[in-house]
Write a protein that holds these residues in place. Structure first.
Motif, PDB file in Angstrom:
ATOM      1  N   ASN A 172       0.907  -1.109   0.078  1.00  0.00           N
ATOM      2  CA  ASN A 172       0.031   0.063   0.178  1.00  0.00           C
ATOM      3  C   ASN A 172       0.974   1.139   0.077  1.00  0.00           C
ATOM      4  OD1 ASN A 172      -2.698  -0.956  -0.050  1.00  0.00           O
ATOM      5  ND2 ASN A 172      -2.583  -1.455   2.063  1.00  0.00           N
ATOM      6  N   ARG A 173       2.232   1.128  -0.320  1.00  0.00           N
ATOM      7  CA  ARG A 173       3.036   2.275  -0.076  1.00  0.00           C
ATOM      8  C   ARG A 173       2.598   3.372  -1.203  1.00  0.00           C
ATOM      9  NH1 ARG A 173       8.996   0.805  -2.563  1.00  0.00           N
ATOM     10  NH2 ARG A 173       9.085   3.085  -2.566  1.00  0.00           N
ATOM     11  N   PHE A 174       1.970   3.007  -2.382  1.00  0.00           N
ATOM     12  CA  PHE A 174       1.704   4.047  -3.291  1.00  0.00           C
ATOM     13  C   PHE A 174       0.308   4.523  -3.312  1.00  0.00           C
ATOM     14  CE2 PHE A 174       4.527   0.870  -5.163  1.00  0.00           C
ATOM     15  CZ  PHE A 174       5.823   1.638  -5.234  1.00  0.00           C
ATOM     16  N   ILE A 175      -0.295   4.281  -2.157  1.00  0.00           N
ATOM     17  CA  ILE A 175      -1.835   4.724  -1.954  1.00  0.00           C
ATOM     18  C   ILE A 175      -1.746   5.965  -0.884  1.00  0.00           C
ATOM     19  CG2 ILE A 175      -4.223   4.162  -0.855  1.00  0.00           C
ATOM     20  CD1 ILE A 175      -3.083   2.356  -3.412  1.00  0.00           C
ATOM     21  N   GLY A 176      -2.490   6.768  -1.530  1.00  0.00           N
ATOM     22  CA  GLY A 176      -2.314   8.249  -0.648  1.00  0.00           C
ATOM     23  C   GLY A 176      -3.657   9.340  -1.324  1.00  0.00           C
ATOM     24  N   ALA A 177      -3.460  10.482  -0.719  1.00  0.00           N
ATOM     25  CA  ALA A 177      -4.321  11.320  -1.191  1.00  0.00           C
ATOM     26  C   ALA A 177      -3.989  11.773  -2.589  1.00  0.00           C
ATOM     27  CB  ALA A 177      -4.075  12.497  -0.588  1.00  0.00           C
ATOM     28  N   LEU A 178      -5.221  11.658  -3.422  1.00  0.00           N
ATOM     29  CA  LEU A 178      -4.980  12.178  -4.850  1.00  0.00           C
ATOM     30  C   LEU A 178      -5.008  13.543  -5.047  1.00  0.00           C
ATOM     31  CD1 LEU A 178      -7.444   9.517  -6.295  1.00  0.00           C
ATOM     32  CD2 LEU A 178      -5.063   9.379  -6.122  1.00  0.00           C
TER      33      LEU A 178
END
Length: 327
Positions: free
Chosen positions: A316-322
């Motif tokens: 999930n390291r690439f998941i974050g606020a868009l």
């Protein structure tokens, strides 16, 4: 590797690409990339999200999700799309890929039945004919898991692998009683004149939605490209969730075969939103518990002979606020 050049398919990019230095990347799709089931990617391309981040994406069709994973793992492409369950199957055989985003809260397999048969529960499928695309596709595995959840052995059901067209055509023609398929195929069958009924989601094995796959090598050595691919694709998904009617128009503008069929696309996207995309608290986030559940099933069914720690199948390291505003 140049095996994919003849299959090259690039959607038009509407926005200028001056914002960032452009890098070509290859993205493998498990089926032709002009299907509504791939709308998040198509919309992201059509609206220029990849270009804004400096990516020029070459879309290439592989032979299903497992083939996508094998090609990505072999370095023939940086990215691919498949069911989120696929890394569980292939990593057991040494293919070094994992999920870097999952596009939804539920599996994308719907169990649709001929409404005239009045089949409202999975238990009623005993002795019935159920179509799937193939015997090595994640839709088939989801059907097996759902049958098992209902206490039914697969030998009690006549399961027929009919290909990507036959899977819904046989149901539409009354030659099958049910289908384990995607929302696209449900709408196709109904458009052909067959009234369908969906088995309630609570009865289904709750697998994983479509995912973005990347190799361990890409994650380690090209994390900036992985981040760009994830961010742009999730922006396309966000557009669908925020305004499905406009998303359908954007999709139809990108795929000429669907021009004038915006209502059909909107119907398909509505099914994806209700049954697949759901309401992720963080778009793209992969739930460890969901992965662990899938690992347990594939292991107990003998589909995989060896399992790995849950964290080996995803990150999930690439998941974050868009970005708050679209480009």
């Amino acid at each position: 590797m140049r095996w994919w050049l003849s299959a090259l398919f690039i959607f038009p990019v509407l926005l200028p690409m001056a914002q960032a230095e452009v890098q070509d990347v290859t993205f493998l799709m498990p089926a032709p990339p002009n299907l509504p089931g791939f709308a998040p990617w198509i919309i992201a391309q059509q609206k220029g999200y990849y270009a804004q981040l400096g990516l020029r994406v070459n879309w290439v069709t592989a032979k299903g999700g497992v083939d996508v994973a094998k090609q990505v793992g072999a370095g023939n492409a940086l990215f691919g799309a498949a069911s989120g369950d696929v890394p569980i199957v292939v990593r057991a055989h040494g293919v070094p890929v994992r999920n870097v985003a999952v596009l939804g809260t539920h599996g994308y397999t719907l169990l649709a039945t001929d409404a005239g048969q009045h089949i409202g529960a999975i238990e009623q499928l005993r002795g019935k004919t159920v179509t799937v695309m193939s015997y090595s596709d994640s839709l088939y595995y989801a059907l097996l898991a759902s049958l098992r959840k209902a206490g039914i052995n697969k030998d009690e059901v006549n399961i027929q692998a009919a290909g990507p067209a036959g899977v819904w055509q046989l149901l539409a023609e009354g030659k099958a009683d049910a289908m384990a398929g995607s929302p696209d195929w449900v709408v196709n069958a109904e458009e052909a004149g067959r009234t369908l009924q969906l088995i309630p989601q609570a009865q289904m094995f709750d697998g994983m939605a479509q995912s973005i796959l990347a190799s361990d090598d890409a994650i380690a050595h090209h994390p900036e490209l992985v981040q760009k691919m994830v961010t742009a694709t999730l922006m396309g998904l966000r557009d669908i969730l925020q305004d499905p009617a406009q998303a359908a128009k954007t999709f139809a503008a990108a795929v000429p075969a669907y021009q004038g069929k915006e209502h059909k696309v909107e119907q398909i996207l509505a099914l994806y939103t209700q049954y697949v995309y759901g309401h992720q608290q963080q778009l793209g986030e992969i739930e460890p518990a969901r992965v662990a559940q899938a690992v347990d099933f594939f292991s107990s069914e003998g589909i995989v002979k060896a399992t790995l720690p849950t964290d080996d199948y995803f990150t999930n390291r690439f998941i974050g606020a868009l970005p708050t505003q679209q480009p």
